[in-house]
Write an enzyme that holds these catalytic residues in place. Structure first.
Site, PDB file in Angstrom:
ATOM      1  N   GLN A 178      -7.771   1.475   7.340  1.00 17.13           N
ATOM      2  CA  GLN A 178      -6.981   1.487   8.594  1.00 17.13           C
ATOM      3  C   GLN A 178      -7.594   0.910  10.162  1.00 17.13           C
ATOM      4  OE1 GLN A 178      -3.839   2.822   8.807  1.00 17.13           O
ATOM      5  NE2 GLN A 178      -3.729   3.984   6.754  1.00 17.13           N
ATOM      6  N   HIS A 198      -2.424  -4.876   2.422  1.00 15.29           N
ATOM      7  CA  HIS A 198      -1.160  -4.428   3.097  1.00 15.29           C
ATOM      8  C   HIS A 198      -1.024  -3.573   4.097  1.00 15.29           C
ATOM      9  CE1 HIS A 198      -0.556  -0.223   1.446  1.00 15.29           C
ATOM     10  NE2 HIS A 198      -1.598  -0.562   0.605  1.00 15.29           N
ATOM     11  N   CYS A 320       1.131   9.179   1.419  1.00 16.01           N
ATOM     12  CA  CYS A 320       0.653   9.665   0.325  1.00 16.01           C
ATOM     13  C   CYS A 320       1.230  11.142   0.051  1.00 16.01           C
ATOM     14  CB  CYS A 320      -0.625   9.473  -0.014  1.00 16.01           C
ATOM     15  SG  CYS A 320      -1.566   7.972   0.692  1.00 16.01           S
TER      16      CYS A 320
END
Ligand SMILES: Cc1ncc(COP(=O)(O)O)c(C=O)c1O
Length: 377
Positions: A178, A198, A320
């Site tokens: 991140q 991604h 998630c």
């Protein structure tokens, strides 16, 4: 549409997509083949690998290309711990890691390793004194994430690295999935770093583990011996070229992204701080692209679905866990009460975001959320 779920995934940059397509169309040879068509693919792979190594943040490193952050974290931890097991059994990580780190440590505990999970304060940051106290003579591996995916807290990687190197011979890994493209990742103190394409406008299914040359890592994936035996499987030339392109674009725009996203973060923060029904969870020192807030009178799911009706996309605490309906381990670790945890949502910005998106988001929030609260009262 207003897309503010960039910590879940980002829109691939058009240049990244066209690199991927071009290599697949024109240079699809197997880089391991000895004919000229294979050699052409091999030279593209080698060039892209060098670019990725140079941009990873670890000087003089080697790189293993993987399917993304999850695989890189698994390989960094298991591959190191198994290679170092003769030297000790003690490992250190934090309570707020991504599941692709935490679950690996839990599995290693079952295999006889002793794991210390460092707690965090209410801003989601570890204590360096706590790290000093946790380090032991038999500590072989430390993994501390850089930027937390739920609240954006930034760990003191440089200072932690200095302590680890001064006090022990432990290997130091960071999950910087991140952080890359928003904050600098050039840390001399790190032995290994995990990145995932991604999350910075690259493609899904593509990531890397960069590590100091000469480290022993036990491979997880064995077979044809590609990638110097660290990870077997036919080389993904197009994926690696696209990853190098995404890393270059993200590195070139990093400072600009940081400055712009800091302004947008302030706009959002000021707006939410003026709303009585909202608790701002992310601290002022958090990374600018992740803002976690809670509306204690509502659930995160209700907020997400209400905004979804207007094509505004945010998420509950993390992508998630949102479908698993699990209570966030990160928000619990920061000491939030159950009502705030249930009402938490994450707004996450990408490098391609515009100020117009933020203003539009605020306007939509004002139209959609207060009426929901009236319904609850
Ligand atoms: C901090 C962090 N680490 C690891 C991952 C896993 O990355 P990937 O989706 O590439 O497997 C994520 C994805 O959300 C993440 O946020």
């Amino acid at each position: 549409m207003i897309y503010l779920d960039n910590s879940a995934t980002t829109q691939p940059h058009p240049e990244v997509v066209s690199s991927y397509i071009k290599v697949n169309e024109q240079f699809y040879g197997n880089p391991s083949s000895i004919h000229r068509f294979g050699e052409k693919a091999s030279s593209l792979f080698v060039k892209a690998k060098k670019q990725c190594s140079d941009l990873s943040g670890i000087a003089d490193c080697n790189v293993i290309f993987t399917s993304g952050g999850t695989e890189s974290n698994n390989l960094a931890i298991k591959g190191s711990v198994h290679a170092l097991a003769a030297k000790g059994k003690h490992l250190i990580t934090t309570v707020i890691e991504h599941p692709s780190v935490l679950e690996v440590f839990k599995e290693l505990e079952k295999k006889g390793f002793d794991v210390t999970y460092l707690p965090v304060n209410e801003a989601g940051v570890i204590s360096l004194d706590g790290l000093k106290q946790a380090l032991r003579k038999d500590t072989i591996f430390v993994s501390i994430m850089y930027v937390n995916n739920e609240i954006g807290s930034v760990q003191p990687i440089k200072e932690a690295g200095e302590i680890i190197k001064a006090q022990s011979g432990a290997r130091f890994h960071s999950d910087a999935v991140q952080g890359f493209g928003k904050l600098p990742t050039d840390f001399d103190c790190l032995d290994l770093i995990t990145l995932s394409a991604h999350k910075f406008h690259g493609l899904k299914g593509s990531g890397l583990l960069a590590f100091k040359k000469g480290l022993s890592i036990t491979p997880e994936m064995i077979g044809g011996g590609q990638q110097e035996g660290f990870r077997s499987g036919t080389l993904n030339t197009a994926g690696v070229v696209a990853l190098a392109k995404a890393m270059r674009l993200a590195s070139e725009s990093r400072e600009d992204a940081f400055n712009r996203l800091s302004v947008y973060n302030q706009l959002l923060r000021r707006f939410f701080e003026g709303q009585n029904e909202v608790t701002v969870i992310s601290s002022h020192n958090a990374a600018p692209h992740i803002l976690s807030i809670a509306v204690p009178g509502l659930t995160g799911e209700v907020i997400v679905h209400a905004l979804d009706q207007r094509e505004v996309y945010i998420t509950t605490s993390s992508a998630c866990s949102s479908k698993l309906n699990k209570k966030s381990h990160v928000l619990s670790a920061c000491g939030l009460n159950d009502q705030d945890i249930r009402g938490a949502v994450r707004i996450s910005l990408g490098a391609m975001q515009s100020e117009k998106d933020i203003k539009e988001f605020i306007r939509t929030w004002q139209e959609v959320i207060p009426p929901l609260l009236k319904g609850v009262k």
